[in-house]
Design a protein around this motif. Sequence first.
Motif, short mmCIF file in Angstrom:
data_model
loop_
_atom_site.label_atom_id
_atom_site.label_comp_id
_atom_site.label_asym_id
_atom_site.label_seq_id
_atom_site.Cartn_x
_atom_site.Cartn_y
_atom_site.Cartn_z
N HIS A 106 0.81 -1.22 0.00
CA HIS A 106 0.00 0.00 0.00
C HIS A 106 0.85 1.27 0.00
N LYS A 107 2.09 1.17 0.43
CA LYS A 107 2.92 2.32 0.78
C LYS A 107 3.07 3.36 -0.33
N GLU A 109 1.31 3.79 -3.05
CA GLU A 109 0.03 4.40 -3.44
C GLU A 109 -0.32 5.54 -2.49
N ILE A 110 -0.04 5.36 -1.21
CA ILE A 110 -0.30 6.42 -0.23
C ILE A 110 0.62 7.60 -0.48
N TRP A 272 -2.56 -3.68 7.11
CA TRP A 272 -1.90 -3.61 5.81
C TRP A 272 -1.24 -4.94 5.41
N GLY A 276 -5.00 -6.42 5.14
CA GLY A 276 -5.03 -5.85 3.80
C GLY A 276 -5.37 -6.88 2.73
N PHE A 280 -8.52 -6.75 0.22
CA PHE A 280 -8.42 -6.95 -1.23
C PHE A 280 -9.37 -8.05 -1.69
#
Length: 306
Positions: A106-107, A109-110, A272, A276, A280
């Motif tokens: 996710h990192k 994208e954030i 996450w 996470g 998903f």
Amino acid sequence: MKIVVLGSGGVGGYFGARLAAAGYDVTFVARGKHLEAMRESGLKVTSPLGDILVERPQVTEDVNSVGKVDLVLVSVKLWDTESVAASLRPLVDRGASVISFQNGVHKDEILARHIPAESIIGGVCYIAAVISAPGHITHSGTMQKLTFGEYDGSKSERVSLFYEACKRASITAEISDNIKRVIWEKFVFLVGLSGTTASIRKPIGPIRENPVTREFLREVMAEVVVIARAKGVEMSESFSDDRLAFCDSIPAGMTSSMHHDLENGNRLELPWLSGGVAEFGAQLKIATPRNKTIAEILELHVMGKK
């Protein structure tokens, strides 16, 4: 290169100390007792590969106090990504590139919600290291590797310069021309290791040796592979078997940072990781029963005891 290490815990503290010991201009961003100890006594790393003491590290609690830099290495816990991403914009506007060596998928994208995507270099790290005491990083085992690359697969000057810095600092490094796949490959292993060690409360050795828990580990990773392929990541259907074989090659006493955080009453990166994956799965309408169960088992521990 002028480098800022944003988050000076096990990952940032270890790799930042190696770069500083090699003569690079490194500023560590830290807070609390860890920051105080680094200012008073330096940054110590205990490692089977050789101990390091950075006697007078450059350290601050404000990332924007360092002025113009070439590279920011992000290694804060995942729940801090949103807040630190916003603080990076002034550095990026002055020419800094950013590599996140945080866990998960996710990192970046954030980060891209706050800074231009072209300023981000993809990265993953492989290491077992923790803050054992304020100002002291303990590295377990001999694994210490950084893999990074441009998302378009090109071999840019900034990537090549950082690769040379890693080599000079005795950091095992690799440039990838498909960093997205590498990040997801690491995620498969990470979710398996963190989810099983934290939910079973044991290091990897006993988990891989017992037939029941070994199959549980394989199924946890297999669910991540299915999600990755559904998201268009180039990955073999049998990649979980490959990672299970990799689990057989690591030290029996190795555990995950999430297990370490659980044992110490710290907040968990569960949302996450297994959480996470379950999220998903819900979005893609793909069943992820093993990861969903891990997320449910650990739910009451997510925020820690502190």
